[in-house]
Scaffold this motif. Structure first.
Motif, short mmCIF file in Angstrom:
data_model
loop_
_atom_site.label_atom_id
_atom_site.label_comp_id
_atom_site.label_asym_id
_atom_site.label_seq_id
_atom_site.Cartn_x
_atom_site.Cartn_y
_atom_site.Cartn_z
N CYS A 107 0.83 -1.21 0.00
CA CYS A 107 0.00 0.00 0.00
C CYS A 107 0.87 1.26 0.00
CB CYS A 107 -0.95 0.01 1.20
SG CYS A 107 -2.33 -1.14 1.02
N HIS A 108 1.93 1.24 0.78
CA HIS A 108 2.85 2.39 0.84
C HIS A 108 3.51 2.60 -0.53
CE1 HIS A 108 5.25 5.28 3.15
NE2 HIS A 108 6.27 4.90 2.41
N TYR A 109 3.84 1.53 -1.18
CA TYR A 109 4.47 1.56 -2.51
C TYR A 109 3.52 2.18 -3.53
CZ TYR A 109 7.04 -0.48 -6.55
OH TYR A 109 7.74 -0.70 -7.71
N ILE A 110 2.27 1.74 -3.52
CA ILE A 110 1.26 2.26 -4.46
C ILE A 110 0.97 3.72 -4.17
CG2 ILE A 110 -1.12 2.05 -5.26
CD1 ILE A 110 0.79 -0.26 -6.10
N GLU A 111 0.86 4.07 -2.89
CA GLU A 111 0.56 5.46 -2.54
C GLU A 111 1.70 6.38 -2.97
OE1 GLU A 111 -1.27 7.98 1.19
OE2 GLU A 111 -0.22 6.11 1.63
N HIS A 112 2.93 5.95 -2.75
CA HIS A 112 4.09 6.78 -3.10
C HIS A 112 4.18 7.00 -4.61
CE1 HIS A 112 8.04 8.57 -2.48
NE2 HIS A 112 8.50 7.82 -3.47
N PHE A 113 3.84 5.96 -5.36
CA PHE A 113 3.95 6.04 -6.82
C PHE A 113 2.57 6.12 -7.48
CE2 PHE A 113 8.00 3.82 -5.74
CZ PHE A 113 8.89 4.68 -6.35
N TYR A 114 1.62 6.77 -6.81
CA TYR A 114 0.24 6.68 -7.30
C TYR A 114 0.04 7.14 -8.75
CZ TYR A 114 -4.71 6.01 -7.20
OH TYR A 114 -5.96 5.55 -7.49
N PRO A 115 0.62 8.24 -9.18
CA PRO A 115 0.45 8.62 -10.60
C PRO A 115 0.94 7.53 -11.55
CG PRO A 115 1.30 10.47 -9.35
CD PRO A 115 1.37 9.27 -8.44
N ARG A 116 2.04 6.87 -11.19
CA ARG A 116 2.55 5.77 -12.02
C ARG A 116 1.59 4.57 -11.97
NH1 ARG A 116 7.89 5.12 -12.82
NH2 ARG A 116 7.14 3.59 -14.34
N PHE A 117 1.06 4.32 -10.78
CA PHE A 117 0.09 3.23 -10.63
C PHE A 117 -1.11 3.44 -11.53
CE2 PHE A 117 -4.01 2.15 -8.66
CZ PHE A 117 -3.93 0.77 -8.68
N ARG A 118 -1.60 4.67 -11.60
CA ARG A 118 -2.78 4.96 -12.44
C ARG A 118 -2.52 4.65 -13.90
NH1 ARG A 118 -5.63 10.26 -12.38
NH2 ARG A 118 -7.62 9.17 -12.20
N SER A 119 -1.27 4.81 -14.30
CA SER A 119 -0.91 4.51 -15.70
C SER A 119 -0.71 3.01 -15.93
CB SER A 119 0.37 5.25 -16.08
OG SER A 119 0.20 6.65 -15.95
N HIS A 120 -0.56 2.27 -14.83
CA HIS A 120 -0.30 0.83 -14.95
C HIS A 120 -1.23 0.03 -14.03
CE1 HIS A 120 3.29 1.73 -17.30
NE2 HIS A 120 3.62 2.63 -16.38
N PHE A 121 -2.49 0.44 -13.96
CA PHE A 121 -3.45 -0.21 -13.05
C PHE A 121 -3.75 -1.65 -13.46
CE2 PHE A 121 -5.95 1.95 -16.33
CZ PHE A 121 -6.78 0.93 -16.77
N SER A 146 -10.82 8.02 -12.20
CA SER A 146 -10.85 7.09 -13.32
C SER A 146 -11.67 5.85 -13.01
CB SER A 146 -9.42 6.68 -13.69
OG SER A 146 -9.42 5.57 -14.57
N LEU A 147 -12.72 5.62 -13.79
CA LEU A 147 -13.53 4.42 -13.61
C LEU A 147 -12.76 3.18 -14.02
CD1 LEU A 147 -17.03 5.63 -14.84
CD2 LEU A 147 -16.23 5.38 -12.49
N GLU A 148 -11.81 3.34 -14.94
CA GLU A 148 -10.97 2.21 -15.34
C GLU A 148 -10.15 1.71 -14.17
OE1 GLU A 148 -9.73 2.14 -19.92
OE2 GLU A 148 -8.92 3.86 -18.85
N VAL A 149 -9.60 2.65 -13.39
CA VAL A 149 -8.81 2.29 -12.21
C VAL A 149 -9.73 1.63 -11.17
CG1 VAL A 149 -7.45 3.17 -10.27
CG2 VAL A 149 -7.08 4.08 -12.57
N VAL A 150 -10.90 2.22 -10.96
CA VAL A 150 -11.86 1.66 -9.99
C VAL A 150 -12.26 0.25 -10.37
CG1 VAL A 150 -14.21 1.90 -9.08
CG2 VAL A 150 -12.73 3.91 -9.26
N ASN A 151 -12.52 0.04 -11.65
CA ASN A 151 -12.97 -1.28 -12.11
C ASN A 151 -11.84 -2.31 -12.15
OD1 ASN A 151 -15.65 -0.53 -12.42
ND2 ASN A 151 -15.34 0.23 -14.48
N ALA A 152 -10.61 -1.85 -11.94
CA ALA A 152 -9.48 -2.79 -11.84
C ALA A 152 -9.50 -3.51 -10.49
CB ALA A 152 -8.16 -2.05 -12.02
N ILE A 153 -10.21 -2.92 -9.53
CA ILE A 153 -10.36 -3.57 -8.21
C ILE A 153 -11.22 -4.82 -8.41
CG2 ILE A 153 -11.28 -3.32 -5.87
CD1 ILE A 153 -10.87 -0.28 -6.19
N PRO A 154 -10.76 -5.97 -7.93
CA PRO A 154 -11.52 -7.22 -8.15
C PRO A 154 -12.95 -7.15 -7.65
CG PRO A 154 -9.34 -7.68 -7.26
CD PRO A 154 -9.53 -6.19 -7.18
N THR A 155 -13.84 -7.85 -8.34
CA THR A 155 -15.26 -7.90 -7.98
C THR A 155 -15.46 -8.32 -6.53
OG1 THR A 155 -15.84 -8.50 -10.25
CG2 THR A 155 -17.47 -9.00 -8.56
#
Length: 281
Positions: A107-121, A146-155
């Motif tokens: 979580c810390h990794y994703i938060e720190h690199f969040y803009p990069r995460f959004r490009s590679h969700f 981004s709904l694409e990022v939101v929908n990347a979260i598993p069902t």
């Protein structure tokens, strides 16, 4: 320090004691990738050998970063991993992610690199409820969620009650947006603690269902007893008249799902009484 290292060929207790003692002097040195002392990089920073204070002081002396899959990082304690992340000693790429995925610092990794995460969700992440909540918090606070990022979260996680409030808020920020999975949409409507958002999301669902009475009834049931009673043609329920309630009643009246609703005084309070249609088509 390098003399000890060359002599022992590995990190010994003697070398560690030496580094702990001379931490201030060593922390003032810059160790570049081409320097012989750079051999210490992985042996010291990917292991829980140094005291945490010495570790933090010494880590910053290296210009080298972990841009590759170093398996020892999986066993590094959380505080050290998070320190490396905050100091950009770990890069954001799939090789490093493959290691961090299996740690408590994801979580810390994703938060720190969040803009990069959004490009590679769409990369392979070890999704947890904690990570899903973090991503939704980030997206909720962004003007361009981004709904694409939101929908990347598993069902299996999007259906969780803890996520409902944030999911509802994000969908309502995006015009005509709703979860394409009907089961998840019903779960969000049912679990959302914000009544306004819950009702407005239900209205959107009804509209996107083209006013299908069966879908309307399903959404009313998801909203709960206060609204579910609208499906019972033998009842004349009343509502406080909040703007979102009136919006719902207006929509249902326009479809012919209810006959009408009228303002009346009940125990000195203004309420809106609903009059059902005799038969629902």
């Amino acid at each position: 320090a390098m003399t000890y290292y060359n002599y022992c060929k590995n990190v010994t207790e003697e070398l560690v004691n030496y580094m702990e003692h001379y931490v201030s002097e060593l922390a003032a040195i810059t160790i570049r990738e081409q320097d012989p002392a750079n051999e210490l990089f992985e042996d010291l920073l990917a292991k829980n050998i140094l005291s945490i204070s010495t570790y933090k002081a010494f880590a910053s002396t290296f210009t080298t970063v972990f841009d590759y899959s170093c398996k020892d990082l999986k066993n590094l304690d959380k505080e050290r991993l998070e320190f490396l992340i905050s100091k950009d000693k770990l890069l954001f790429n799939q090789e490093v992610l493959g290691v961090i995925n299996d740690t408590s610092a994801l979580c810390h990794y994703i938060e720190h690199f969040y803009p990069r995460f959004r490009s590679h969700f769409n990369w392979s992440y070890n999704w947890t409820e904690e990570l899903a909540i973090l991503v939704l918090q980030k997206e909720e606070n962004l003007p361009d969620s981004s709904l694409e990022v939101v929908n990347a979260i598993p069902t299996s996680l999007r259906i969780k009650p803890k996520l409902a409030n944030k999911l509802a808020a994000i969908y309502l920020k995006n015009e005509d947006a709703i979860d394409e999975d009907e089961e998840i949409s019903m779960a969000i409507i049912n679990n959302c603690n914000d009544e306004r958002n819950s009702v407005q999301l239900a209205i959107r669902y009804m509209k996107l269902s083209n006013g299908d009475f069966g879908k309307i009834e399903k959404a009313l049931c998801a909203l709960g007893h206060k609204y579910e009673i609208l499906a019972d043609k033998s009842k004349r329920p009343s509502f406080e008249g909040k703007h979102y309630q009136l919006e719902l009643l207006d929509y249902l009246k326009g479809l012919g799902y209810i006959a009408s609703f009228k303002k009346e005084i009940k125990e000195k309070n203004t309420v809106y009484r609903v009059y059902p249609t005799k038969n629902k088509e």
